[in-house]
Design a protein around this motif. Sequence first.
Motif, mmCIF file in Angstrom:
data_model
loop_
_atom_site.group_PDB
_atom_site.id
_atom_site.type_symbol
_atom_site.label_atom_id
_atom_site.label_comp_id
_atom_site.label_asym_id
_atom_site.label_seq_id
_atom_site.Cartn_x
_atom_site.Cartn_y
_atom_site.Cartn_z
ATOM 1 N N LEU A 111 0.831 -1.195 0.000
ATOM 2 C CA LEU A 111 0.000 0.000 0.000
ATOM 3 C C LEU A 111 0.872 1.254 0.000
ATOM 4 O O LEU A 111 0.635 2.183 -0.780
ATOM 5 N N ASP A 112 1.899 1.280 0.828
ATOM 6 C CA ASP A 112 2.811 2.431 0.857
ATOM 7 C C ASP A 112 3.506 2.618 -0.485
ATOM 8 O O ASP A 112 3.679 3.743 -0.952
ATOM 9 N N ASP A 113 3.884 1.521 -1.118
ATOM 10 C CA ASP A 113 4.506 1.582 -2.444
ATOM 11 C C ASP A 113 3.527 2.167 -3.468
ATOM 12 O O ASP A 113 3.903 3.008 -4.291
ATOM 13 N N LEU A 114 2.277 1.747 -3.395
ATOM 14 C CA LEU A 114 1.269 2.271 -4.318
ATOM 15 C C LEU A 114 0.978 3.747 -4.078
ATOM 16 O O LEU A 114 0.688 4.482 -5.018
ATOM 17 N N TYR A 115 1.052 4.186 -2.831
ATOM 18 C CA TYR A 115 0.856 5.609 -2.546
ATOM 19 C C TYR A 115 1.855 6.465 -3.329
ATOM 20 O O TYR A 115 1.527 7.548 -3.786
ATOM 21 N N LEU A 116 3.071 5.965 -3.469
ATOM 22 C CA LEU A 116 4.097 6.696 -4.220
ATOM 23 C C LEU A 116 3.846 6.637 -5.724
ATOM 24 O O LEU A 116 4.047 7.615 -6.436
ATOM 25 N N LYS A 117 3.390 5.496 -6.202
ATOM 26 C CA LYS A 117 3.170 5.308 -7.637
ATOM 27 C C LYS A 117 1.849 5.894 -8.127
ATOM 28 O O LYS A 117 1.740 6.323 -9.275
ATOM 29 N N VAL A 118 0.840 5.872 -7.258
ATOM 30 C CA VAL A 118 -0.494 6.384 -7.594
ATOM 31 C C VAL A 118 -0.944 7.288 -6.445
ATOM 32 O O VAL A 118 -1.697 6.870 -5.563
ATOM 33 N N PRO A 119 -0.469 8.541 -6.426
ATOM 34 C CA PRO A 119 -0.774 9.435 -5.302
ATOM 35 C C PRO A 119 -2.266 9.605 -5.000
ATOM 36 O O PRO A 119 -2.641 9.823 -3.851
ATOM 37 N N LYS A 120 -3.110 9.459 -6.001
ATOM 38 C CA LYS A 120 -4.560 9.585 -5.771
ATOM 39 C C LYS A 120 -5.073 8.513 -4.809
ATOM 40 O O LYS A 120 -6.082 8.704 -4.150
ATOM 41 N N LEU A 121 -4.358 7.400 -4.731
ATOM 42 C CA LEU A 121 -4.781 6.323 -3.837
ATOM 43 C C LEU A 121 -4.711 6.771 -2.381
ATOM 44 O O LEU A 121 -5.571 6.417 -1.570
ATOM 45 N N GLU A 122 -3.694 7.542 -2.048
ATOM 46 C CA GLU A 122 -3.579 8.051 -0.680
ATOM 47 C C GLU A 122 -4.772 8.951 -0.353
ATOM 48 O O GLU A 122 -5.328 8.906 0.741
ATOM 49 N N ARG A 123 -5.175 9.758 -1.328
ATOM 50 C CA ARG A 123 -6.357 10.610 -1.143
ATOM 51 C C ARG A 123 -7.601 9.751 -0.921
ATOM 52 O O ARG A 123 -8.416 10.023 -0.049
#
Length: 190
Positions: A111-123
């Motif tokens: 999940l943390d890795d995806l936050y960096l690759k797809v910033p909208k996911l963190e939102r």
Amino acid sequence: MREQLEKYFNRYVTFNDNEITLIYEKLKVKTFQKKEFLLKENTVCKYHYFIIQGLVRSFYIDSKGNEKITLFALDNWWVTNMESFLKKTPSTQYIQAIENTTVLCISKEELDDLYLKVPKLERLFRIITENMLIANLRKTDVFLQMKSSERYFNFVESLPNFVQRVPQYMIASYLEITPEYLSELRRRAK
């Protein structure tokens, strides 16, 4: 499953097809049988679960040995033990399937890795977390302001189909009333 997840995500934040593919590739499909545990007390919660189909409960055992249900989650809901998941500490709660349940799950590292690759996911997860916080605050307000009978009728009115899927003793535990009193309330409602 992918379409269900995409539809859910796009209710909050719009993702393009490439972003959905990147996210979906990191998710694992798991199936839990009725009464099987997704998480047990004193173990670290390794996943954040998206329920594709099914129903789970989160609960703890109080000092008298009674189960205290804190949460139900069903189709298109996320469930985890947030503190254990984020801090990698032993959980104080259990998460258990009430029905046969299929989930998509993701680890904190992925999940943390995806936050960096797809910033909208963190939102997206911020919005989901805010909604969960609001729901918890509403539950607290309901419990403080309503009599137990009002809590039951409010619960039934808010989630009529849900009530049919959950054993009555679990609803009683969640509403902090005895199963006997719940039976009395149900008789009065007829």
